[in-house]
Enzyme design. Sequence first.
Site, PDB file in Angstrom:
ATOM      1  N   ASP A  57      35.544   0.709  88.237  1.00 47.77           N
ATOM      2  CA  ASP A  57      36.462   0.720  87.101  1.00 47.77           C
ATOM      3  C   ASP A  57      37.581   1.727  87.353  1.00 47.77           C
ATOM      4  OD1 ASP A  57      36.972   0.032  84.101  1.00 47.77           O
ATOM      5  OD2 ASP A  57      37.026   2.221  84.183  1.00 47.77           O
ATOM      6  N   TYR A  62      45.235   6.568  85.585  1.00 49.80           N
ATOM      7  CA  TYR A  62      44.462   7.538  86.350  1.00 49.80           C
ATOM      8  C   TYR A  62      45.282   7.980  87.573  1.00 49.80           C
ATOM      9  CZ  TYR A  62      40.536   5.580  83.643  1.00 49.80           C
ATOM     10  OH  TYR A  62      39.703   5.126  82.638  1.00 49.80           O
ATOM     11  N   LEU A 211      28.067  11.133  80.915  1.00 47.08           N
ATOM     12  CA  LEU A 211      27.630  12.521  81.112  1.00 47.08           C
ATOM     13  C   LEU A 211      28.459  13.492  80.274  1.00 47.08           C
ATOM     14  CD1 LEU A 211      26.989  12.558  84.962  1.00 47.08           C
ATOM     15  CD2 LEU A 211      25.400  12.020  83.104  1.00 47.08           C
TER      16      LEU A 211
END
Length: 333
Positions: A57, A62, A211
Amino acid sequence: MSKNSKDTLKISGIDTSVLRIALGTWAIGGWQWGGPDDGNAIKTIHKAIDNGINLIDTAPIYGFGHSEEIVGQALKGKREKIVIATKAALNWTDDKEKIFRDARPERIRKEIEDSLRRLKTDYIDLYQIHWPDDKTSIEETAMELEKLRQEGKIKAVGVSNFSVEQMKSIQHFTQLSAIQPPYNLFEREIENDVLPYAKEHSLAVLCYGPLCRGLLSGKMIKDRVFQGDDLRKTDPKFSTSVFDNYLAATEELTQFAKDTHNKTLLALAVRWVLDQYQGNIPLWGARKPEQIEGIRDALGWSLSANDLKTIDEILAKHIKNPISPEFMAPPNR
């Protein structure tokens, strides 16, 4: 790697079954993660593939295209074995100082061509609207996505950070295969509506932040200092007095994971996401090869009802007022 069928998934519209842990490449792009490290990034992608991951992904935002370029380089000769998920509908000023939502058809058309070029491919498996744009009608956006699907440039449509109402709207105009919300032990807002909707409509759920920006990695310490443009400098979980409460919860969860399953906190956190819904796919974010270690530990086992009850009790004991991840939302156009 686990052969357990519970650890693989078929996403509607995509032929290849995927392992139910995917590689998330936000950090690989460098932006908001202390800058890029391309050599390590490519090694990280290769190590993820070697460990059975076949869904990657990414997104144009990004690193302003850099993450996609690195993924494209890393997948040379491997493209047909990998399911690529990327996104559209975020835009930015020339100086990259301002980011804003932009889901206009012309923006999506430009973005798909840019993404195909950077990723060195002629199709995207899963194409997702990154954030809803309230200045553009969902009908316009969805119809452009459907055109791309009919043209063969994309195989399946997804959305990220959409409400149930927004998902219902887009489904009037195109088939929705997947959604991508934040979801982890500490950020569970989607359990109120988005997750039940996904279950009802058999949507794949790519869960970002499993996380919780490293809080559940088992490596977070109280005096950790975040440098440069690190996102965690603005995350209220890390910058206020509640950080101690979150750390106390992770300490107890770490002991619980070890005592009951001989597992790490990281494996527990990822397994917890997997066990909430058979369609969940945690996005394993990594920027160094060694950060791929531990994937196997999250597969091939399950948490019992008693385990889940104990985990909830630990969370309730330490975190009285959970903080949502709303700080990450970019502004509207």
